[in-house]
Design a protein around this motif. Structure first.
Motif, PDB file in Angstrom:
ATOM      1  N   LEU A 215       0.837  -1.207   0.000  1.00  0.00           N
ATOM      2  CA  LEU A 215       0.000   0.000   0.000  1.00  0.00           C
ATOM      3  C   LEU A 215       0.867   1.250   0.000  1.00  0.00           C
ATOM      4  N   VAL A 288      -2.360  -4.432  -5.615  1.00  0.00           N
ATOM      5  CA  VAL A 288      -2.646  -4.064  -4.227  1.00  0.00           C
ATOM      6  C   VAL A 288      -4.079  -4.451  -3.861  1.00  0.00           C
ATOM      7  N   ALA A 343      -7.161   6.308   0.676  1.00  0.00           N
ATOM      8  CA  ALA A 343      -5.805   5.783   0.868  1.00  0.00           C
ATOM      9  C   ALA A 343      -5.364   5.943   2.317  1.00  0.00           C
TER      10      ALA A 343
END
Length: 380
Positions: A215, A288, A343
């Motif tokens: 990440l 991811v 995020a």
């Protein structure tokens, strides 16, 4: 910059910090105050990252082209003559009234986070000294490291402005902000009790660590897209400019030390370089996503990790939707800010998962396990 301006800036940051501090001081007992301050500081830092994304995406990073004030003043109102002159010369340029206020508001919030961390460190040291080190949950080393880290983040914030939004500096500034958030999430996880984690959950220690590393790399690629303004280099999906593998210039696209929009040799950055930046971020996103979905599926099998796994699936889905929406809807501001916030949420959740897999109470086999510790309402 004169001392009066610095004092005014410090007082402004203190006034902003008084809002969350007032919520903390209403709690009863030192333990509750400290725990609430940790969580409030974490969420305030999350808000700062969201507003930082808004600042970057509205091209407001140079709204005040010096640091830490605005034309050597503590707020744009006092710098009205300079801002008016810049806006009249370039009505859509980097310095306008709106951009100046956005940039200075971001700085005020950043200073407030610094005040909150100082308060956190002071509380930890006070309790540690009074207990003569007996209360290990108040060990002050981590809060002290947070203060040093926020100072480092402030230095990169200054360089972001003084180096005129150089992409590598802005990207590092973003990564440092998310690292600060991760550190606060780890400290916050230490403040709450957690459900027991069975051996299968303990086995996720290294997979969760790998997930956080993947990440981090993806966020760095996303920051590189944003700081190079490459979000619209591919306007279709799943193809990019009508091709599965478009024409790309990796050499210029991933040269780190260069000015915004320029190559290292001082020429204009070719469009193929922007395409390469966008395409790599887009392609690695699927790696991811698949990994985090697999990790969340594993977490769902353990009672102590189930809630975190469920939230991971929700936020990964949000990231996929907002990422595609930025392409199909030509990068609308609100969705782009939400994508940045997603995020940051993934960082917090993966840090929580890492903490629980390592330090939550040991559970027995899943078939016989019973929750022994009630998790607080809303914990992840």
């Amino acid at each position: 910059m004169n001392a009066t301006t610095l004092i005014e800036l410090g007082l402004t940051g203190l006034l902003v910090a008084l809002i969350p501090l007032s919520l903390v001081w209403r709690a009863k007992g030192f333990d509750n105050k400290y725990r609430k301050l940790v969580w409030v500081t974490m969420f305030f830092t999350f808000d700062l990252i969201m507003f930082g994304a808004f600042t970057r995406l509205t091209d407001s990073g140079l709204g005040c082209p010096d640091w830490p004030g605005c034309y050597n003043h503590s707020n744009p109102l006092l710098a009205h003559a300079h801002i008016n002159a810049a806006q009249e010369a370039m009505p859509t340029g980097p310095v306008t009234w709106g951009k100046a206020w956005i940039e200075m508001t971001h700085r005020y919030f950043a200073m407030a986070v610094g005040v909150l961390i100082i308060a956190l460190m002071a509380m930890a040291w006070r309790r540690w000294i009074r207990s003569r080190g007996a209360e290990r949950q108040y060990r002050p080393w981590f809060p002290t490291a947070l203060l040093g880290f926020v100072c480092l983040q402030g230095a990169f914030g200054a360089w972001t402005v003084t180096m005129k939004l150089q992409p590598v500096i802005v990207t590092i500034h973003l990564l440092l902000g998310l690292t600060l958030l991760a550190m606060l999430a780890w400290l916050a996880a230490r403040q709450n009790p957690h459900l027991p984690v069975a051996p299968s959950g303990r086995a996720l220690v290294w997979p969760a660590t790998i997930g956080l590393a993947l990440l981090t790399l993806q966020i760095a690629l996303g920051g590189w897209v944003s700081t190079n303004y490459a979000a619209l280099a591919c306007t279709d999906f799943p193809l990019c400019n009508g091709k599965l593998v478009p024409d790309m210039d990796f050499e210029h696209g991933f040269t780190l030390w260069r000015h915004l929009g320029m190559t290292a040799d001082g020429d204009f950055l070719p469009f193929q370089a922007l395409t390469a930046i966008h395409w790599v971020h887009r392609s690695f996103a699927f790696v991811v996503i698949l990994y985090v979905v697999w990790l969340a599926h594993k977490a769902l099998r353990d009672e102590g990790l189930r809630k975190t796994g469920r939230w991971l699936l929700i936020i990964v889905g949000l990231q996929l939707v907002t990422g595609l929406a930025t392409i199909y809807l030509s990068w609308p501001l609100a969705i782009a800010v939400v994508h940045n916030g997603g995020a940051a949420l993934l960082v917090m959740l993966l840090v929580m998962l890492n903490y629980k897999a390592r330090y939550a109470p040991a559970g027995i086999a899943e078939a016989d396990s019973q929750p022994a510790v009630a998790a607080p309402l809303g914990s992840v």
